[in-house]
Design a protein around this motif. Structure first.
Motif, short mmCIF file in Angstrom:
data_model
loop_
_atom_site.label_atom_id
_atom_site.label_comp_id
_atom_site.label_asym_id
_atom_site.label_seq_id
_atom_site.Cartn_x
_atom_site.Cartn_y
_atom_site.Cartn_z
N LYS A 23 7.03 0.50 11.02
CA LYS A 23 8.45 0.85 11.12
C LYS A 23 8.71 2.31 10.72
CE LYS A 23 9.67 -3.37 12.26
NZ LYS A 23 10.18 -3.71 13.60
N ARG A 24 7.64 3.04 10.51
CA ARG A 24 7.68 4.47 10.18
C ARG A 24 8.34 4.75 8.83
NH1 ARG A 24 5.81 7.19 14.43
NH2 ARG A 24 5.97 6.28 16.52
N SER A 25 8.18 3.81 7.92
CA SER A 25 8.66 4.04 6.56
C SER A 25 7.65 4.89 5.79
CB SER A 25 8.85 2.70 5.82
OG SER A 25 9.85 1.92 6.44
N GLU A 26 8.11 5.52 4.73
CA GLU A 26 7.24 6.27 3.83
C GLU A 26 6.81 5.29 2.74
OE1 GLU A 26 7.48 10.36 1.12
OE2 GLU A 26 9.05 9.88 2.60
N LEU A 59 1.50 5.49 -12.13
CA LEU A 59 2.82 5.64 -11.51
C LEU A 59 3.26 7.10 -11.50
CD1 LEU A 59 4.65 2.56 -13.03
CD2 LEU A 59 4.20 2.93 -10.60
N GLU A 60 2.96 7.81 -12.55
CA GLU A 60 3.34 9.23 -12.62
C GLU A 60 2.61 10.03 -11.54
OE1 GLU A 60 5.50 12.47 -13.84
OE2 GLU A 60 5.78 10.33 -14.33
N LYS A 61 1.35 9.72 -11.32
CA LYS A 61 0.60 10.40 -10.26
C LYS A 61 1.18 10.07 -8.89
CE LYS A 61 -3.84 10.39 -12.74
NZ LYS A 61 -5.21 9.83 -12.75
N LEU A 62 1.63 8.83 -8.73
CA LEU A 62 2.10 8.37 -7.43
C LEU A 62 3.53 8.79 -7.13
CD1 LEU A 62 1.39 6.49 -4.97
CD2 LEU A 62 2.45 4.64 -6.27
N LEU A 63 4.41 8.71 -8.14
CA LEU A 63 5.85 8.84 -7.89
C LEU A 63 6.50 10.03 -8.59
CD1 LEU A 63 6.84 5.06 -8.33
CD2 LEU A 63 6.39 6.28 -6.18
N SER A 64 5.72 10.96 -9.09
CA SER A 64 6.28 12.06 -9.89
C SER A 64 7.29 12.90 -9.10
CB SER A 64 5.16 12.95 -10.43
OG SER A 64 4.42 13.52 -9.36
N ASN A 65 7.13 12.97 -7.78
CA ASN A 65 8.05 13.78 -6.97
C ASN A 65 9.09 12.94 -6.24
OD1 ASN A 65 6.75 16.27 -7.59
ND2 ASN A 65 5.15 15.78 -6.10
N VAL A 66 9.15 11.65 -6.59
CA VAL A 66 10.08 10.74 -5.91
C VAL A 66 11.34 10.57 -6.75
CG1 VAL A 66 10.43 8.37 -5.11
CG2 VAL A 66 8.22 9.50 -4.75
N GLU A 67 12.48 10.84 -6.15
CA GLU A 67 13.76 10.71 -6.86
C GLU A 67 14.49 9.41 -6.52
OE1 GLU A 67 16.05 14.17 -6.04
OE2 GLU A 67 14.72 15.52 -7.16
N SER A 68 14.16 8.82 -5.37
CA SER A 68 14.83 7.59 -4.97
C SER A 68 13.90 6.76 -4.09
CB SER A 68 16.13 7.88 -4.23
OG SER A 68 15.87 8.56 -3.01
N LEU A 69 14.12 5.45 -4.11
CA LEU A 69 13.39 4.52 -3.26
C LEU A 69 14.40 3.55 -2.66
CD1 LEU A 69 10.45 3.72 -5.70
CD2 LEU A 69 10.17 4.82 -3.48
N ASP A 70 14.20 3.24 -1.40
CA ASP A 70 15.07 2.25 -0.77
C ASP A 70 14.67 0.83 -1.17
OD1 ASP A 70 16.72 3.95 1.16
OD2 ASP A 70 14.67 4.54 1.67
N LEU A 71 13.37 0.63 -1.38
CA LEU A 71 12.89 -0.73 -1.63
C LEU A 71 11.63 -0.70 -2.49
CD1 LEU A 71 12.91 -3.82 -0.91
CD2 LEU A 71 11.50 -3.22 1.08
N LYS A 117 16.30 6.29 -8.50
CA LYS A 117 17.34 5.43 -7.92
C LYS A 117 16.69 4.47 -6.92
CE LYS A 117 20.87 9.01 -8.44
NZ LYS A 117 21.26 8.46 -9.75
N VAL A 118 16.97 3.19 -7.07
CA VAL A 118 16.39 2.17 -6.20
C VAL A 118 17.51 1.28 -5.66
CG1 VAL A 118 14.74 0.29 -6.01
CG2 VAL A 118 14.29 2.15 -7.62
N ASP A 119 17.51 1.07 -4.36
CA ASP A 119 18.54 0.24 -3.75
C ASP A 119 18.23 -1.25 -3.90
OD1 ASP A 119 20.93 -0.16 -2.04
OD2 ASP A 119 19.46 -0.97 -0.63
N GLN A 120 16.97 -1.64 -3.66
CA GLN A 120 16.63 -3.06 -3.61
C GLN A 120 15.23 -3.30 -4.17
OE1 GLN A 120 16.69 -4.61 0.40
NE2 GLN A 120 16.84 -6.74 -0.25
#
Length: 229
Positions: A23-26, A59-71, A117-120
């Motif tokens: 579905k071309r999600s990241e 998690l820090e290595k994986l998501l350190s540059n992530v500010e939000s997640l949809d799911l 920030k996480v939606d779901q």
């Protein structure tokens, strides 16, 4: 769409990663291994979720540059061979609790502390969390605990919708190794599972994907069996 999934090495987790890639999600993923056909298609960090002390670093290595997640899909889980709880050693129960419950607490605490920030959020539970069938020992206890963990976090993560979801019967390596090979006379649930219709991981992943909007119509913190929606 930005999606974080745990445990994509096989079974449902692999099916979920594949459908979101399609579905071309990241896709961001954490677990012990990544299937060869997903290498380069998802952002992956290796982590044994039984080693609780290393999860935050991974998690820090994986998501350190992530500010939000949809799911977020908290999929990783372990089961050992069916046996009476009387015959199940404490260390085995602790291992299931660590992976099926406490690893998810570490992950959710990281998300809160980093203000991502996480939606779901969907935590993969099981019918075993409520039916109490003989032989399911620490798996039933850990999944029941997961249901309550999600309910408690739903009270604190007011801007995020959380549910624990029983995905139905899926023909996974875990089911084949630990359930279908068990004594169906001693453990009657085995006979029922053998005769029941089972989904492939891809079918189950697609069903979950198509149900995401429906899950949000339930109260945050709910336990839901996908067979009932």
């Amino acid at each position: 769409m930005k999606v974080f999934i745990t445990g994509i090495g096989s079974g449902l987790g692999k099916g979920l990663a594949e459908i979101f890639v399609k579905k071309r999600s990241e896709v961001y993923a954490l677990g012990r291994k990544i299937p060869e056909d997903l290498i380069g298609k998802v952002t992956f960090e290796k982590c044994d979720l039984q080693r609780l002390e290393y999860i935050s670093t991974s998690l820090e290595k994986l998501l350190s540059n992530v500010e939000s997640l949809d799911l977020i899909i908290l999929n990783a889980g372990v089961l050992t061979k069916l046996k009476d709880i009387h015959d199940t050693p404490i260390y085995e129960m602790e291992m299931m609790m660590d992976v099926n419950v406490w690893a998810n607490k570490v992950i959710l605490d990281y998300i809160i502390d980093r203000n991502i920030k996480v939606d779901q959020i969907v935590a993969i539970s099981s019918g075993a969390s409520v039916n109490g069938n003989r032989g399911w020992h620490g798996y039933s206890i850990s999944k029941a605990s997961l249901n309550m963990l999600i309910k408690l976090y739903s009270r604190e993560m007011e801007d995020t919708h959380l549910v624990s979801l029983a995905p139905g019967l899926i023909m996974t390596p875990m089911l084949e190794e630990f359930v279908l090979s068990s004594d169906e006379e001693k453990f009657p649930s085995v006979r029922r599972i053998k005769s029941a219709i089972k989904m492939t991981p891809s079918e189950a992943a697609e069903k979950i994907y198509n149900s995401l909007h429906i899950l949000k119509t339930f109260d945050s913190g709910s336990y839901i069996d996908i067979r009932n929606i």
